[in-house]
Design a protein around this motif. Sequence first.
Motif: not given
Length: 112
Positions: A29-38, A45-50, A52-53, A71-77
């Motif tokens: 669900g996280i990938h479906a919600a964020l992959d290549d989305q702005k 604003d934030q763009t999430f590229y498939v 991983g950038k 672990s079913d969480q969105y993580c960023s660095q």
Amino acid sequence: MRRIAAIACLILPTIGGAEEAWTKLDEAGIHAALDDQKLIYQSADQTFYVSGKTLYNQDGHASWGVWRVQSDQYCSQWPPNDLWACFDLEKQGDQVRFVGFNGDITVADYAE
């Protein structure tokens, strides 16, 4: 009096039940919600590229980071920091929200 009570019984459930509940997303669900989305936040604003950038823009200042699902969480660095920050991701209609460990919540809308 019975008529008023009957009308109230018909109206009140639609008032309270009109809002869709937030749903916690799993890895897929996280990938479906964020992959290549702005996403659009209150002042950024934030763009999430498939790949991983991720690109975060605020007031004309861009910042590149990386993201993943763990672990079913969105993580960023965000370099130069090497620590990962992880959040639950929830969805409601056309909005997502990031919920931090301490209950901090950030809500975003999808860009059109």
